[in-house]
Design a protein around this motif. Structure first.
Motif, PDB file in Angstrom:
ATOM      1  N   ASP A  12      -8.167  -6.326  -6.427  1.00 30.14           N
ATOM      2  CA  ASP A  12      -8.221  -4.858  -6.425  1.00 30.14           C
ATOM      3  C   ASP A  12      -7.961  -4.291  -5.030  1.00 30.14           C
ATOM      4  OD1 ASP A  12      -8.795  -4.762  -9.130  1.00 30.14           O
ATOM      5  OD2 ASP A  12     -10.966  -4.789  -8.805  1.00 30.14           O
ATOM      6  N   LYS A  61      -0.672  -0.014  -2.281  1.00 30.37           N
ATOM      7  CA  LYS A  61      -0.523   1.407  -2.597  1.00 30.37           C
ATOM      8  C   LYS A  61      -0.718   2.307  -1.375  1.00 30.37           C
ATOM      9  CE  LYS A  61      -2.153   1.553  -7.378  1.00 30.37           C
ATOM     10  NZ  LYS A  61      -3.264   2.063  -8.215  1.00 30.37           N
ATOM     11  N   ASN A 120      -3.504   2.902   0.304  1.00 18.22           N
ATOM     12  CA  ASN A 120      -4.759   3.647   0.238  1.00 18.22           C
ATOM     13  C   ASN A 120      -5.336   3.736   1.655  1.00 18.22           C
ATOM     14  OD1 ASN A 120      -7.614   4.139   0.131  1.00 18.22           O
ATOM     15  ND2 ASN A 120      -7.553   3.675  -2.050  1.00 18.22           N
ATOM     16  N   GLU A 168      -4.771  -1.960  -3.598  1.00 22.52           N
ATOM     17  CA  GLU A 168      -4.955  -0.710  -2.852  1.00 22.52           C
ATOM     18  C   GLU A 168      -4.217  -0.746  -1.517  1.00 22.52           C
ATOM     19  OE1 GLU A 168      -6.253   2.121  -4.070  1.00 22.52           O
ATOM     20  OE2 GLU A 168      -6.406   0.962  -5.924  1.00 22.52           O
TER      21      GLU A 168
END
Length: 42
Positions: free
Chosen positions: A9, A16, A18, A13
Protein backbone atom coordinates in the motif's frame (compact mmCIF):
# COMPACT_ATOMS: atom_id res chain seq x y z
CA UNK A 1 18.25 4.96 13.13
CA UNK A 2 15.19 2.79 12.65
CA UNK A 3 14.65 0.84 9.45
CA UNK A 4 11.25 0.62 7.77
CA UNK A 5 9.76 -2.19 5.68
CA UNK A 6 7.32 -0.61 3.25
CA UNK A 7 4.21 -2.64 2.44
CA UNK A 8 2.50 -2.73 -0.95
CA UNK A 9 0.00 0.00 0.00
CA UNK A 10 2.82 2.43 0.82
CA UNK A 11 4.67 1.54 -2.40
CA UNK A 12 1.51 2.30 -4.39
CA UNK A 13 1.18 5.68 -2.65
CA UNK A 14 4.79 6.49 -3.53
CA UNK A 15 4.08 5.65 -7.18
CA UNK A 16 1.01 7.93 -7.01
CA UNK A 17 3.24 10.74 -5.65
CA UNK A 18 1.28 11.02 -2.39
CA UNK A 19 2.96 14.03 -0.77
CA UNK A 20 2.31 12.86 2.81
CA UNK A 21 3.99 9.52 2.15
CA UNK A 22 6.86 11.07 0.20
CA UNK A 23 7.47 13.59 3.00
CA UNK A 24 7.60 10.78 5.58
CA UNK A 25 10.06 8.79 3.46
CA UNK A 26 12.21 11.89 3.12
CA UNK A 27 12.05 12.48 6.88
CA UNK A 28 13.19 8.97 7.80
CA UNK A 29 15.64 8.78 4.88
CA UNK A 30 15.35 6.67 1.76
CA UNK A 31 18.36 4.64 2.91
CA UNK A 32 16.26 3.42 5.87
CA UNK A 33 13.30 2.24 3.74
CA UNK A 34 13.12 -1.26 2.32
CA UNK A 35 10.70 -3.40 0.31
CA UNK A 36 10.40 -7.17 0.06
CA UNK A 37 11.29 -8.95 -3.16
CA UNK A 38 7.61 -9.61 -3.81
CA UNK A 39 6.88 -5.83 -3.77
CA UNK A 40 9.90 -4.87 -5.84
CA UNK A 41 9.14 -4.25 -9.54
CA UNK A 42 10.96 -6.48 -12.00
Amino acid sequence: MKQYLLDTDICIEIIKNNELVLDKVETVGEENCFVTDISHPI
